[in-house]
Design a protein around this motif. Structure first.
Motif, PDB file in Angstrom:
ATOM      1  N   HIS A  72     -76.142 -43.718 -36.145  1.00 30.48           N
ATOM      2  CA  HIS A  72     -75.700 -44.629 -37.204  1.00 30.48           C
ATOM      3  C   HIS A  72     -74.288 -44.265 -37.655  1.00 30.48           C
ATOM      4  O   HIS A  72     -73.911 -43.085 -37.659  1.00 30.48           O
ATOM      5  CB  HIS A  72     -76.642 -44.570 -38.404  1.00 30.48           C
ATOM      6  CG  HIS A  72     -78.068 -44.894 -38.058  1.00 30.48           C
ATOM      7  ND1 HIS A  72     -78.444 -46.054 -37.438  1.00 30.48           N
ATOM      8  CD2 HIS A  72     -79.211 -44.196 -38.242  1.00 30.48           C
ATOM      9  CE1 HIS A  72     -79.753 -46.076 -37.252  1.00 30.48           C
ATOM     10  NE2 HIS A  72     -80.245 -44.942 -37.726  1.00 30.48           N
ATOM     11  N   THR A  73     -73.524 -45.269 -38.057  1.00 33.44           N
ATOM     12  CA  THR A  73     -72.201 -45.062 -38.614  1.00 33.44           C
ATOM     13  C   THR A  73     -72.303 -45.153 -40.130  1.00 33.44           C
ATOM     14  O   THR A  73     -72.828 -46.130 -40.666  1.00 33.44           O
ATOM     15  CB  THR A  73     -71.205 -46.112 -38.087  1.00 33.44           C
ATOM     16  OG1 THR A  73     -71.172 -46.030 -36.664  1.00 33.44           O
ATOM     17  CG2 THR A  73     -69.818 -45.875 -38.650  1.00 33.44           C
ATOM     18  N   ILE A  74     -71.824 -44.124 -40.811  1.00 34.31           N
ATOM     19  CA  ILE A  74     -71.945 -44.045 -42.265  1.00 34.31           C
ATOM     20  C   ILE A  74     -70.627 -44.453 -42.894  1.00 34.31           C
ATOM     21  O   ILE A  74     -69.617 -43.781 -42.719  1.00 34.31           O
ATOM     22  CB  ILE A  74     -72.314 -42.609 -42.690  1.00 34.31           C
ATOM     23  CG1 ILE A  74     -73.609 -42.180 -42.013  1.00 34.31           C
ATOM     24  CG2 ILE A  74     -72.413 -42.499 -44.205  1.00 34.31           C
ATOM     25  CD1 ILE A  74     -73.624 -40.763 -41.591  1.00 34.31           C
ATOM     26  N   GLU A  75     -70.667 -45.557 -43.630  1.00 38.08           N
ATOM     27  CA  GLU A  75     -69.491 -45.946 -44.407  1.00 38.08           C
ATOM     28  C   GLU A  75     -69.467 -45.167 -45.711  1.00 38.08           C
ATOM     29  O   GLU A  75     -68.459 -44.600 -46.089  1.00 38.08           O
ATOM     30  CB  GLU A  75     -69.502 -47.452 -44.681  1.00 38.08           C
ATOM     31  CG  GLU A  75     -68.268 -47.926 -45.411  1.00 38.08           C
ATOM     32  CD  GLU A  75     -68.266 -49.425 -45.649  1.00 38.08           C
ATOM     33  OE1 GLU A  75     -67.684 -49.826 -46.681  1.00 38.08           O
ATOM     34  OE2 GLU A  75     -68.826 -50.184 -44.836  1.00 38.08           O
ATOM     35  N   SER A  76     -70.617 -45.131 -46.391  1.00 36.18           N
ATOM     36  CA  SER A  76     -70.687 -44.345 -47.629  1.00 36.18           C
ATOM     37  C   SER A  76     -72.133 -44.068 -48.012  1.00 36.18           C
ATOM     38  O   SER A  76     -73.041 -44.829 -47.695  1.00 36.18           O
ATOM     39  CB  SER A  76     -69.984 -45.066 -48.790  1.00 36.18           C
ATOM     40  OG  SER A  76     -70.667 -46.258 -49.131  1.00 36.18           O
ATOM     41  N   LEU A  77     -72.325 -42.947 -48.692  1.00 33.56           N
ATOM     42  CA  LEU A  77     -73.597 -42.560 -49.300  1.00 33.56           C
ATOM     43  C   LEU A  77     -73.295 -42.104 -50.715  1.00 33.56           C
ATOM     44  O   LEU A  77     -72.402 -41.281 -50.910  1.00 33.56           O
ATOM     45  CB  LEU A  77     -74.254 -41.402 -48.527  1.00 33.56           C
ATOM     46  CG  LEU A  77     -74.690 -41.680 -47.094  1.00 33.56           C
ATOM     47  CD1 LEU A  77     -75.066 -40.374 -46.404  1.00 33.56           C
ATOM     48  CD2 LEU A  77     -75.861 -42.656 -47.077  1.00 33.56           C
ATOM     49  N   ASP A  78     -73.998 -42.644 -51.680  1.00 30.21           N
ATOM     50  CA  ASP A  78     -73.838 -42.253 -53.081  1.00 30.21           C
ATOM     51  C   ASP A  78     -75.201 -41.883 -53.632  1.00 30.21           C
ATOM     52  O   ASP A  78     -76.109 -42.718 -53.654  1.00 30.21           O
ATOM     53  CB  ASP A  78     -73.228 -43.395 -53.905  1.00 30.21           C
ATOM     54  CG  ASP A  78     -71.816 -43.703 -53.475  1.00 30.21           C
ATOM     55  OD1 ASP A  78     -70.936 -42.858 -53.749  1.00 30.21           O
ATOM     56  OD2 ASP A  78     -71.591 -44.755 -52.853  1.00 30.21           O
ATOM     57  N   THR A  79     -75.346 -40.637 -54.055  1.00 26.54           N
ATOM     58  CA  THR A  79     -76.630 -40.140 -54.543  1.00 26.54           C
ATOM     59  C   THR A  79     -76.534 -39.758 -56.008  1.00 26.54           C
ATOM     60  O   THR A  79     -75.616 -39.048 -56.411  1.00 26.54           O
ATOM     61  CB  THR A  79     -77.081 -38.909 -53.738  1.00 26.54           C
ATOM     62  OG1 THR A  79     -77.162 -39.265 -52.350  1.00 26.54           O
ATOM     63  CG2 THR A  79     -78.435 -38.398 -54.215  1.00 26.54           C
TER      64      THR A  79
END
Length: 145
Positions: A74-81
């Motif tokens: 998978h290509t990750i553009e953004s993750l916000d936790t």
């Protein structure tokens, strides 16, 4: 890979309710960050152990999730936790009872079901979760954008 050891220090002066302290990290990111009874129990200005635990868990979990997603193509553009550390009264003291993780992701090549499965796996695998496992209820929510 060599063993990893990270250091932090705490300094405190006075009694619990009227005293104050500072915390610092070896990296210098935290350098004399103020904490007190007011910052822990009354929303005063400064930090507290629960906030620091939540930030550590959010960072650790998010890094673990990015590794799992990338390893599955998978290509990750953004993750916000967002991590919320909950503390409850426990006899004469208090205890951390729950950590709630809510992650929003912009991912190419993943659908909601796939994303949820990776979030569940990351929540189980990350080192901060491992420290809390069996002592703190860890819940997670995955929102694919």
């Amino acid at each position: 890979m060599a063993d990893i050891a990270r250091k932090a220090t705490a300094h405190w002066e006075g009694d619990l309710k009227h005293g104050k302290g500072t915390v610092s990290t070896e990296s210098g990111v935290l350098d004399g960050a103020q904490y007190s009874f007011g910052t822990r129990f009354e929303n005063g200005k400064g930090t507290n152990p629960e906030e620091l635990l939540a930030s550590a868990h959010a960072g650790c979990f998010t890094m673990q999730l990015s590794a799992l997603l990338a390893n599955h193509g998978h290509t990750i553009e953004s993750l916000d936790t967002q991590a919320t550390c909950e503390m409850v009264k426990d006899g004469p003291g208090f205890k951390v009872s729950a950590m709630k993780l809510v992650v929003r992701g912009k991912i190419t090549g993943s659908d909601q079901t796939d994303f949820e499965e990776h979030v569940k796996q990351a929540a189980d695998m990350c080192p901060m979760s491992q420290v809390m496992k069996g002592n703190v209820e860890i819940t997670h929510e995955a929102i694919l954008e």
